[in-house]
Scaffold this motif. Structure first.
Motif, short mmCIF file in Angstrom:
data_model
loop_
_atom_site.label_atom_id
_atom_site.label_comp_id
_atom_site.label_asym_id
_atom_site.label_seq_id
_atom_site.Cartn_x
_atom_site.Cartn_y
_atom_site.Cartn_z
N PRO A 37 0.82 -1.21 0.00
CA PRO A 37 0.00 0.00 0.00
C PRO A 37 0.85 1.25 0.00
O PRO A 37 2.03 1.22 0.33
N ALA A 38 0.24 2.35 -0.36
CA ALA A 38 0.97 3.61 -0.47
C ALA A 38 1.49 4.08 0.88
O ALA A 38 2.39 4.89 0.95
N GLN A 39 0.92 3.58 1.94
CA GLN A 39 1.36 3.96 3.27
C GLN A 39 1.41 2.70 4.12
O GLN A 39 0.69 1.75 3.89
N CYS A 40 2.31 2.70 5.09
CA CYS A 40 2.36 1.56 5.99
C CYS A 40 1.09 1.52 6.82
O CYS A 40 0.74 2.50 7.49
N PRO A 41 0.35 0.41 6.81
CA PRO A 41 -0.92 0.36 7.53
C PRO A 41 -0.75 0.21 9.03
O PRO A 41 -1.71 0.37 9.78
N MET A 42 0.45 -0.09 9.49
CA MET A 42 0.64 -0.39 10.90
C MET A 42 0.81 0.85 11.76
O MET A 42 0.60 0.81 12.96
N HIS A 43 1.23 1.96 11.17
CA HIS A 43 1.55 3.14 11.96
C HIS A 43 0.86 4.36 11.38
O HIS A 43 1.20 4.80 10.29
N PRO A 97 4.32 -7.36 13.28
CA PRO A 97 2.96 -7.92 13.32
C PRO A 97 2.88 -9.22 12.53
O PRO A 97 3.63 -9.44 11.57
N SER A 98 1.98 -10.06 12.94
CA SER A 98 1.72 -11.29 12.18
C SER A 98 1.00 -10.93 10.89
O SER A 98 0.40 -9.84 10.77
N PRO A 99 1.00 -11.81 9.90
CA PRO A 99 0.22 -11.54 8.68
C PRO A 99 -1.26 -11.28 8.98
O PRO A 99 -1.88 -10.44 8.32
N GLN A 100 -1.80 -11.97 10.00
CA GLN A 100 -3.21 -11.73 10.33
C GLN A 100 -3.40 -10.32 10.87
O GLN A 100 -4.36 -9.62 10.50
N GLN A 101 -2.52 -9.87 11.74
CA GLN A 101 -2.61 -8.51 12.27
C GLN A 101 -2.42 -7.48 11.16
O GLN A 101 -3.10 -6.45 11.13
N PHE A 102 -1.49 -7.76 10.26
CA PHE A 102 -1.25 -6.85 9.15
C PHE A 102 -2.50 -6.74 8.28
O PHE A 102 -2.89 -5.63 7.87
#
Length: 254
Positions: A37-43, A97-102
């Motif tokens: 994605p264009a931005q990191c979804p985690m932060h 993060p795990s793939p599920q969390q991601f």
């Protein structure tokens, strides 16, 4: 993300473009849906963050309408983690993060992503963070070659917020598109590194896309440098820029 870097010391210019996965990783057949994605979804500063680790609260449960199981295992990074400010027990190193969390983070943002590509995206996410830490360590070794390894205290994603340096290079690209990059970074992180002396230093990381590998695997370039929050950081960046210019002149004179 000027596009050169000395192998012995960090410079003010971005690091050379690097493949998104290690060289020994099998080639990835990328499709439009497989691109990160264009931005990191985690932060994201809009997330509800856990104040102890500055991470969003993401479950390990399946998302609504999810059609396949994703791994729940989290990978330990090589990045040392500073102790929790409240004294509670924390792991010695940061965990990814795990793939599920991601995937849950992607769903939370409303980004449609094929589930079969999530594990690859997590590998790319983790690899970019490891590369960023290596660049941080280059700066830290210049500051104090024999100091113990610092720790990552906290971090924040600032997607959509151009750093002053990114804004400058984007402006230069508009004036001279044949010489400078015309695309802005697709993401930005701010990392606060705690030295063993107790001093904290903020690093700015701009993430740029680069031309893909011949097999279609994505390539990125990272611009990692200490933020201009102190005289010491400004001095380090000035000396690094001077060294880069000097190395370039010597190379051209050969």
């Amino acid at each position: 993300m000027g596009q050169g870097q000395s192998t012995s010391a960090p410079v003010a210019a971005p690091a050379p473009a690097v493949p998104a996965l290690p060289k020994d990783h099998p080639p990835i057949a990328m499709s439009a849906g497989a691109q990160p994605p264009a931005q990191c979804p985690m932060h994201n500063k809009e997330d509800s963050l856990n104040p102890l680790n500055n991470m969003p609260h993401l479950p390990q449960s399946r998302a609504p309408n999810q059609t396949m199981d994703l791994p729940l295992e989290r990978t330990e990074s090589t990045i040392p983690r500073s102790p929790s400010p409240d004294g509670s027990e924390t792991p010695a190193k940061w965990e990814y993060p795990s793939p599920q969390q991601f995937y849950n983070a992607l769903v939370r943002k409303g980004w449609e992503t094929p589930e079969e590509h999530v594990e690859t995206m997590v590998e790319i996410h983790n690899f970019l963070n490891e590369m960023a830490w290596q660049e941080v360590m280059k700066w830290e070794k210049v500051n104090e070659p024999n100091a113990p390894e610092p720790q990552l205290s906290r971090f924040q994603g600032r997607p959509g917020e151009l750093s002053p340096k990114a804004r400058f290079w984007l402006f230069a690209g508009r004036l001279m598109p044949s010489r400078f990059n015309t695309e802005p970074p697709f993401d930005r992180h701010d990392w606060v590194v705690r030295r063993r002396s107790g001093e904290e230093v903020r690093y700015v990381i701009d993430y740029y896309s680069a031309p893909p590998e011949p097999d279609g695997s994505p390539v990125f370039s990272l611009d990692v440098r200490p933020a201009l929050d102190s005289f010491g950081a400004a001095k380090a960046r000035f000396l690094a820029s001077t060294q880069e210019a000097w190395d370039s002149m010597r190379e051209q004179s050969r």
